[in-house]
Design an enzyme around this catalytic site. Structure first.
Site, PDB file in Angstrom:
ATOM      1  N   HIS A 265       0.662   3.763   1.288  1.00  0.00           N
ATOM      2  CA  HIS A 265       0.218   3.114   0.521  1.00  0.00           C
ATOM      3  C   HIS A 265      -0.730   3.113   1.567  1.00  0.00           C
ATOM      4  CE1 HIS A 265       1.263  -1.659   1.400  1.00  0.00           C
ATOM      5  NE2 HIS A 265      -0.389  -1.361   2.227  1.00  0.00           N
TER       6      HIS A 265
ATOM      7  N   ASN B   5      -7.232  -3.093  -3.766  1.00  0.00           N
ATOM      8  CA  ASN B   5      -7.935  -4.690  -2.996  1.00  0.00           C
ATOM      9  C   ASN B   5      -9.483  -3.969  -2.656  1.00  0.00           C
ATOM     10  OD1 ASN B   5      -6.529  -2.813  -0.785  1.00  0.00           O
ATOM     11  ND2 ASN B   5      -6.632  -4.771   0.689  1.00  0.00           N
TER      12      ASN B   5
ATOM     13  N   HIS C 204       3.598  -7.710  -0.597  1.00  0.00           N
ATOM     14  CA  HIS C 204       3.192  -7.616  -0.168  1.00  0.00           C
ATOM     15  C   HIS C 204       3.775  -9.140   1.207  1.00  0.00           C
ATOM     16  CE1 HIS C 204      -0.227  -8.667   3.633  1.00  0.00           C
ATOM     17  NE2 HIS C 204       0.773  -9.450   3.696  1.00  0.00           N
TER      18      HIS C 204
ATOM     19  N   ASP D 175       0.299   2.874   5.330  1.00  0.00           N
ATOM     20  CA  ASP D 175      -0.627   1.442   5.456  1.00  0.00           C
ATOM     21  C   ASP D 175      -2.216   1.693   5.697  1.00  0.00           C
ATOM     22  OD1 ASP D 175      -2.089  -1.122   4.844  1.00  0.00           O
ATOM     23  OD2 ASP D 175      -0.369  -2.224   5.940  1.00  0.00           O
TER      24      ASP D 175
HETATM   25  O1  DOR Z   1      -2.949  -4.836   7.850  1.00  0.00           O
HETATM   26  C1  DOR Z   1      -3.391  -4.821   6.706  1.00  0.00           C
HETATM   27  N1  DOR Z   1      -4.257  -4.657   6.347  1.00  0.00           N
HETATM   28  N2  DOR Z   1      -2.534  -5.419   5.925  1.00  0.00           N
HETATM   29  C2  DOR Z   1      -2.950  -5.579   4.709  1.00  0.00           C
HETATM   30  O2  DOR Z   1      -1.366  -6.300   3.897  1.00  0.00           O
HETATM   31  C3  DOR Z   1      -3.928  -4.899   4.120  1.00  0.00           C
HETATM   32  C4  DOR Z   1      -5.263  -4.045   5.067  1.00  0.00           C
HETATM   33  C5  DOR Z   1      -6.341  -3.966   4.737  1.00  0.00           C
HETATM   34  O3  DOR Z   1      -6.263  -3.903   3.015  1.00  0.00           O
HETATM   35  O4  DOR Z   1      -7.324  -3.916   5.397  1.00  0.00           O
HETATM   36 ZN    ZN Z   2      -0.117  -5.359   2.878  1.00  0.00          ZN
END
Ligand code: DOR
Ligand code: ZN
Length: 441
Positions: free
Chosen positions: A63, A97, A182, A321
């Protein structure tokens, strides 16, 4: 050949923890053996003395947000992959994204090609579930798979429509693609900026209840069970989600899950400037936007449940993440600030901190960083088995270092661990037998 001589080799997939010598032949592991490098080998091969070092499979991070294409000021594929190599991550799954969203073969191929060009780590694209990740029309998953995507996800947002989710699970299941979710019910979370609870009340910030996550985890587990798809739950943050996943696994639902180092180490108290009592780390400022992410940091009992789930196998993987953001997104009022923190260069040391604190057994922790995540998406990495790709890291487990994001390879600096003293540093990273990172260089 490259010979990593006499290190403490820990390869959880093969239940190895002991003094071993690793032979790298071209791009693959030739052998892990007990005998040290011989004088004859030292004459003809490149022998690296690994005494007082750990030798591990490279980490697999399911992630990671690279911001290319579209927001290269925050991170590029090359800087993100470099940060990965510095953190010991040799394979990363790049979240879709971006701008444009990775919902087509063209973007997926671009990400994979840029990753290969950079050469620091294996950059594996994830495709979107829906076009533009808008939650309405399914993306062409067959095309995404063909272009190298190892899973589909609309990460950053949920698929709010259960009907769309059902079709997505059926389609992905036909293709054998895991669906990473998510889990967030926007009707419960919208307007919230941190975990709903006493800390939010004290700070006067609007809350995101744990139920926003748990209800969606429950829904998606049910849909996956009924429609036979492989589900992967991203960044589990709440005790209720852990319970639901544990029960689903017991029933035989095909589900895997991941947790982030920040949810394992921090609680919503960090938003008030606090750190967990035992860490001895410096306190942050209250309303520090580096403690803002989605899902939010939760309560201590949630944190404990997530750690326990990692130990007992309910959660399969630690994933960062890694979410780079710049000052324009972070140096603003808490409610307005962007969600996300960087994590590639601190994940291993933070995990080792949990081990030292007695919260996780060492081999279990390392399994969740290597073979565990590889298993989630059936990736052929995360192990030192003979014949496996030679993705290997050398670690100075005792080295203390102070987190200074200015010195990170990532383009962004939004770490909640700035100023923390951590132990454990990657000194060498090999990907496919090639040295891609060396400490201090
Ligand atoms: O904290 C986050 N940042 N959670 C997410 O689901 C997306 C991510 C982002 O793209 O900055
Ligand atoms: Zn996420």
């Amino acid at each position: 050949m490259i010979i990593l001589d006499s290190g403490r080799v820990i390869d959880p997939a093969n239940r190895i923890d002991g003094t071993r010598t690793v032979l790298i032949d071209g791009d693959h592991v030739r052998e892990v053996r007990e005998q040290a490098a011989t004088p004859a080998e030292k004459l003809v091969h490149q022998v690296i003395d690994c005494r007082n070092r750990w030798v591990l499979p490279g980490l697999v991070d399911l992630h990671v947000h690279l911001r290319e294409p579209g927001e290269e000021g925050k991170e590029t594929i090359a800087t993100g992959a470099h940060a990965a190599a510095a953190g010991g991550v040799t394979t990363l799954v790049a979240m879709p994204n971006t701008r444009p969203v990775c919902d087509s073969a063209a973007v997926a191929r671009f990400v994979a090609a840029r990753g290969r060009e950079a050469g620091f780590a294996r950059v594996v694209p994830a495709g979107a579930i829906t076009r533009g990740s808008l939650g309405e029309q399914l993306a062409d998953m067959a095309e995404l798979k063909e272009a190298g995507c190892v899973c589909v996800t609309d990460d950053g947002r949920p698929v709010m429509s259960a009907g769309v989710m059902r079709r997505a699970l059926e389609y992905a299941s036909d293709l054998g693609l895991p669906v990473m979710v998510h889990a967030e019910d926007l009707t419960l979370s919208s307007g919230g900026a941190m975990n709903e609870g006493p800390v939010a009340t004290r700070l006067g910030l609007p809350g995101v209840p744990a139920a926003a996550e748990v209800t969606m985890v429950q829904r998606d587990l049910l849909l996956a069970e009924m429609f036979g798809a492989r589900l992967h739950v991203a960044h589990v943050s709440a005790a209720g989600s852990v319970r639901a996943i544990r029960e689903a696994k017991e029933r035989g639902v095909r589900v895997t899950a991941e947790a982030t180092p920040h949810h394992l180490v921090l609680t919503d108290d960090a938003v008030a400037g606090g750190t967990p009592g035992s860490t001895g780390q410096p306190a942050a400022e209250p309303y520090d936007t580096h403690a803002k992410m989605s899902p939010p940091l939760r309560s201590e009992s949630d944190r404990k449940a997530v750690v326990a789930a990692l130990a007992d196998g309910t959660i399969d993987a630690i994933a960062t993440d890694h979410a780079p953001h710049g000052p324009l997104d972070k140096q603003v009022e808490f409610v307005q600030a962007a969600n996300g923190v960087i994590g590639l260069e601190t994940a291993l040391a933070l995990t080792l901190g949990l081990v030292r604190a007695g919260e996780l057994p060492l081999t279990r922790a390392l399994e969740r960083l290597t073979a565990g995540p590889a298993r989630c998406f059936a990736l052929p990495y995360g192990t030192l088995t003979a014949g496996a790709p030679a993705d290997v890291i050398v670690v100075d487990a005792d080295r203390e270092w102070k987190v200074d994001p200015q010195r990170f390879h990532s383009k962004s600096r939004n770490s909640p661990f700035t100023g923390w003293t951590l132990r454990g540093k990657v000194t060498k990273t090999f990907v496919a037998g090639k040295l891609v990172h060396e400490e201090g260089k």
